[in-house]
Write a protein that holds these residues in place. Structure first.
Motif, PDB file in Angstrom:
ATOM      1  N   GLY A   1      42.410  35.594   8.503  1.00 15.43           N
ATOM      2  CA  GLY A   1      41.424  35.680   9.588  1.00 15.43           C
ATOM      3  C   GLY A   1      40.144  36.349   9.111  1.00 15.43           C
ATOM      4  O   GLY A   1      39.032  35.866   9.369  1.00 15.43           O
TER       5      GLY A   1
ATOM      6  N   TYR B   1      35.407  43.855  12.203  1.00 14.58           N
ATOM      7  CA  TYR B   1      36.500  42.867  12.269  1.00 14.58           C
ATOM      8  C   TYR B   1      36.856  42.376  10.860  1.00 14.58           C
ATOM      9  O   TYR B   1      38.024  42.298  10.479  1.00 14.58           O
TER      10      TYR B   1
ATOM     11  N   GLN C   1      32.253  32.566   6.817  1.00 18.92           N
ATOM     12  CA  GLN C   1      31.302  32.040   7.805  1.00 18.92           C
ATOM     13  C   GLN C   1      30.107  32.962   8.026  1.00 18.92           C
ATOM     14  O   GLN C   1      29.146  32.572   8.685  1.00 18.92           O
TER      15      GLN C   1
ATOM     16  N   GLU D   1      30.141  45.204  14.969  1.00 13.49           N
ATOM     17  CA  GLU D   1      31.447  44.867  15.534  1.00 13.49           C
ATOM     18  C   GLU D   1      32.142  43.771  14.714  1.00 13.49           C
ATOM     19  O   GLU D   1      33.347  43.830  14.444  1.00 13.49           O
ATOM     20  N   LYS D   2      31.348  42.768  14.327  1.00 12.83           N
ATOM     21  CA  LYS D   2      31.905  41.659  13.547  1.00 12.83           C
ATOM     22  C   LYS D   2      32.215  42.116  12.117  1.00 12.83           C
ATOM     23  O   LYS D   2      33.217  41.701  11.530  1.00 12.83           O
TER      24      LYS D   2
ATOM     25  N   GLN E   1      39.096  36.624   5.982  1.00 14.78           N
ATOM     26  CA  GLN E   1      38.444  35.794   4.958  1.00 14.78           C
ATOM     27  C   GLN E   1      37.585  34.709   5.591  1.00 14.78           C
ATOM     28  O   GLN E   1      36.472  34.435   5.144  1.00 14.78           O
ATOM     29  N   VAL E   2      38.153  34.083   6.638  1.00 15.48           N
ATOM     30  CA  VAL E   2      37.444  32.993   7.312  1.00 15.48           C
ATOM     31  C   VAL E   2      36.115  33.493   7.884  1.00 15.48           C
ATOM     32  O   VAL E   2      35.069  32.866   7.691  1.00 15.48           O
ATOM     33  N   VAL E   3      36.154  34.629   8.571  1.00 12.30           N
ATOM     34  CA  VAL E   3      34.931  35.138   9.199  1.00 12.30           C
ATOM     35  C   VAL E   3      33.956  35.610   8.120  1.00 12.30           C
ATOM     36  O   VAL E   3      32.737  35.439   8.253  1.00 12.30           O
TER      37      VAL E   3
END
Lengths: 295, 295
Positions: B156, B176, B163, B172-173, B158-160
């Motif tokens: 999860g 994450y 992107q 916040e991101k 790695q994906v963000v």
């Protein structure tokens, strides 16, 4: 009931199970869930989850306990297809009439979606097994899946298959590929179901023999259909094995001998399963279907 | 004993464990074993297996039971690095001074070697857990690893991260990404060790808090070192985050504030672990080391 009717009902049930366990498409990491679910919901025969549930049932188990495993097995099958289709491997644009995962989500996301599905399969199997009676059965069942999917199973077979492209290989090596790339996961998913159902070692052996032999027959029939099959029914191009100079049973020993061997494998498989239970109607039907299918 | 000396001894022990569980390079599928072992044996700090064993020890467990898990965790870490380095992702030619997996074995084999390592990790954890006392502990431990590695953990994150390349993202991101890409596996491997050791829920919570906070601090320090670090000591190019316009703690709130936050995280982590046991010497040292490291 007619076997094909029964198979349809069971495959639809497997479909519902798969849907239930798909990750919800929320959060920052939403895209990966979309990529996973895109390929998970792209159909297929759903034979593997059906086999898991049936193996659990014939040894007297409660098939509800095998439900997360039925979903997980399709996650593993789906991850292997996503990675197989990648440009570095088979470089396929289409699967079952839809664009392949990397064509829709890009190569990076397709690699991660495959990784995510493989890992999520384990998360799914383990999560609901915690707290149940007989925890050792679930450890064993998860191990059977891992073994079937790994380097002494499916991945091992894939590697040798990739390395054998465009060359003629001896029958022994071809058997290794069939046994690992195709049959090992069928063995793994039936052994998992049987383990959850509480099978004894003798039952395990007989179920293993059935699964291995229908797996081998499945692959031989696949190779026969690539020569004599109907493109419309198969939903894919035929003749690719000959075009790619690929070693197959038909190329090594001819169509007729290949059919004979597949028929023998199916008869042997049915004999083994008849020693586990009298209630073999569905698994006999499935074995015959694998032999006689035209798609 | 000096902490660094102790860490070296434990990392060497982890190294031996990893070697012991590497697949033997035999059979038709030999190449994939070679590709797996090439990356598995390429060094690294081996912090994760050390954390697993220590989490088991501080709750009074027999660390021998956690040994296969220690090996498996490095297999999962290694698979994630192999896939991260692929042309479709970070496209890196070098890692720790050696050619990356796909540069040596080709892209197809690197994809399969990553898949194989992830799956082999589960095979390794499950195989030796079968037949042991307290099977539910091993189910739980394997689940903790799966959760840490998956879409609600490492993948999860790695994906963000993928992107969010070349764009500024809110704190916040970024949190994450840090929590999932980096801290989740540290949480997973400590919770696994603690589960095997028979930790109660309160101990689990405190250990989770420690692991999460040292994981977050680890990532913040990584980002600080990318600005002020010494290339020779780090063994890698510095300044890449700024070149790539990557959001980091230093870019969002400056170097000094980032150091303050990392220091607080480490103090909090030590406070939590001190509630599990009096014997916190090693984990205190490790927390301090994460903060003060220069490579």
């Amino acid at each position: 009931m007619d076997f094909k009717e029964e198979l349809k009902i069971r495959a639809n049930y497997a479909e519902e199970i798969i849907k239930k366990y798909m990750p919800e498409e929320v959060g920052y990491q939403k895209t990966i869930m979309e990529a996973m679910n895109y390929s998970l919901s792209s159909g297929g025969k759903r034979l593997r989850p059906v086999l898991t549930l049936e193996a659990c049932r014939i040894v007297g188990g409660d098939t509800d306990n095998a439900i997360p495993f039925a979903a997980a097995i399709e996650m593993i099958h789906t991850y292997s297809l996503i990675h197989d289709d990648l440009p570095a491997l088979d470089n396929d644009d289409l699967r079952r009439g839809r664009a392949t995962n990397h064509k829709v989500f890009g190569e990076a996301m397709a690699i991660l979606a495959g990784d995510a599905l493989l890992n999520f399969a384990y998360e799914t199997m383990l999560k609901e097994s915690i707290g149940k009676e007989n925890p050792e059965r679930y450890l064993r069942a998860t191990y059977e899946i891992a073994k079937g999917a790994g380097i002494y199973g499916m991945v091992g077979g894939q590697v040798v298959d990739v390395q054998s492209e465009n060359m003629q290989i001896p029958k022994e090596k071809l058997d290794y590929i069939h046994e690992n790339k195709t049959a090992a996961m069928m063995v793994g998913c039936m052994r998992a179901g049987a383990a959850i159902g509480g099978a004894d070692e003798k039952q395990m052996e007989l179920i293993t023999d059935y699964a291995n032999k229908i797996g081998l027959a499945f692959q031989i029939v696949d190779d026969i259909l690539d020569i004599v099959g109907d493109e419309a029914k198969l939903g894919k191009h035929v003749g690719s094995d000959i075009e790619n100079n690929k070693s197959t049973y038909p190329s090594l020993m001819g169509l007729e001998k290949s059919r004979e061997i597949a028929t023998e494998l199916i008869e042997d498989a049915k004999r083994s399963i008849s020693k586990v239970t009298d209630d073999t109607g569905f698994l006999d039907g499935l074995a015959d279907y694998i032999l006689s299918r035209d798609h």
